[in-house]
Design a protein around this motif. Structure first.
Motif, short mmCIF file in Angstrom:
data_model
loop_
_atom_site.label_atom_id
_atom_site.label_comp_id
_atom_site.label_asym_id
_atom_site.label_seq_id
_atom_site.Cartn_x
_atom_site.Cartn_y
_atom_site.Cartn_z
N VAL A 162 3.47 9.94 -10.25
CA VAL A 162 3.64 9.88 -8.98
C VAL A 162 2.37 8.73 -8.21
O VAL A 162 2.88 8.50 -7.21
CB VAL A 162 3.46 11.36 -8.25
N GLY A 163 1.44 8.98 -8.88
CA GLY A 163 0.51 7.75 -8.24
C GLY A 163 -0.83 8.62 -8.28
O GLY A 163 -1.01 9.72 -9.03
N GLY A 164 -2.16 7.88 -7.59
CA GLY A 164 -1.75 6.64 -7.29
C GLY A 164 -1.89 5.52 -8.13
O GLY A 164 -1.56 5.83 -9.42
N PHE A 184 0.93 -1.16 0.09
CA PHE A 184 -0.03 0.06 0.06
C PHE A 184 0.96 1.36 0.03
O PHE A 184 1.68 1.30 0.79
CB PHE A 184 -1.05 -0.06 1.31
N ILE A 185 0.37 2.37 -0.55
CA ILE A 185 1.27 3.53 -0.76
C ILE A 185 0.54 4.53 0.34
O ILE A 185 1.20 5.67 0.10
CB ILE A 185 1.12 4.16 -2.18
N ALA A 186 -0.79 4.30 0.74
CA ALA A 186 -0.91 5.16 1.88
C ALA A 186 -2.29 4.40 2.55
O ALA A 186 -2.55 3.20 2.03
CB ALA A 186 -1.76 6.26 1.22
N GLN A 243 -4.37 16.38 -3.35
CA GLN A 243 -4.92 16.91 -2.25
C GLN A 243 -4.09 16.54 -1.08
O GLN A 243 -3.93 17.59 -0.02
CB GLN A 243 -6.28 16.06 -2.01
N TRP A 244 -3.23 15.45 -1.08
CA TRP A 244 -2.50 15.07 0.23
C TRP A 244 -1.36 16.32 0.03
O TRP A 244 -0.82 16.57 1.18
CB TRP A 244 -1.76 13.93 -0.27
N ILE A 245 -0.57 16.51 -1.17
CA ILE A 245 0.21 17.47 -1.14
C ILE A 245 -0.26 19.00 -0.63
O ILE A 245 0.56 19.63 0.19
CB ILE A 245 1.04 17.69 -2.70
#
Ligand code: NAP
Length: 171
Positions: free
Chosen positions: A111-113, A14-16, A56-58
């Motif tokens: 970059v993702g997801g 998982f990446i998050a 949004q995370w950034i």
């Protein structure tokens, strides 16, 4: 020029976490001058693409404003304008063509997801996957690459807390 997915990842893929936390990643020790670390990777990159939740995370967490690299955020949402960031709901093939045009021969970073990376792979546009595995499992969350993708292991390294792998996509 290669299109690369470069990401940190839990040992269980998982990446998050489900609530988009990256604390399991940002709390780890890494040598920024060491193998497969971000600063040297970043120098190779001419353009970036990411999905809406990553953007949004950034916005929510990154103290360092997103760098000067041309960036495409693939989304249906309305985000506020930000420097060199383009917001688009175009097909990834069209996004990739625009990225290639501005990257000036440098590599492209997805970059993702994971699902967006999968869309690049579906279009035959993903060349490499670089993963830094953190020594942790989280049980569920955002999957690293929810597709069947055949890879060849090209390079492995330890960077302090991380087991790093560089893979090429087998076509
Ligand atoms: N560990 C790491 O190094 C790392 C790296 C990258 C990301 N992350 C984290 O991982 C999580 C990723 O979240 P995620 O899996 O939900 O992926 P995401 O790609 O960041 O966001 C997914 C959203 O992007 C939009 N989108 C994706 N493809 C699209 C398309 N072709 N056209 C239009 N819109 C599209 C959709 O939202 P809308 O339709 O609502 O716009 C979709 O729900 C985030 O928390 C991020 O911070 C971690």
């Amino acid at each position: 020029m290669a299109t690369i997915y470069y990401t940190g990842c839990t040992l269980d893929g998982f990446i998050a976490t489900d609530d988009h936390s990256l604390d399991w990643l940002t709390s780890r020790d890494i040598d920024q001058d060491g193998p497969m670390a971000y600063p040297a990777f970043s120098e190779r990159i001419g353009a970036c693409a990411m999905g809406a939740n990553t953007w949004q995370w950034i916005l929510d967490h990154d103290e360092d404003p997103w760098g000067p690299k041309p960036t495409w955020v693939v989304t249906h949402r309305e985000f506020a304008p930000f420097q060199q960031v383009r917001f688009t709901d175009a097909e990834v093939a069209a996004v990739h063509a625009e990225m290639t045009e501005v990257a000036d021969g440098k590599d492209l970073w997805v970059v993702g997801g994971g699902e967006l990376v999968g869309q690049f792979h579906d279009a035959g546009l993903l060349d490499e996957v670089w993963v830094q595995y953190a020594p942790v499992t989280v049980g569920s969350g955002a999957p690293v690459l929810p597709r069947h993708v055949e890879l060849r292991l090209e390079e492995v390294a330890r960077n302090r807390d991380f087991m790093c792998g560089r893979y090429s996509v087998v076509r």
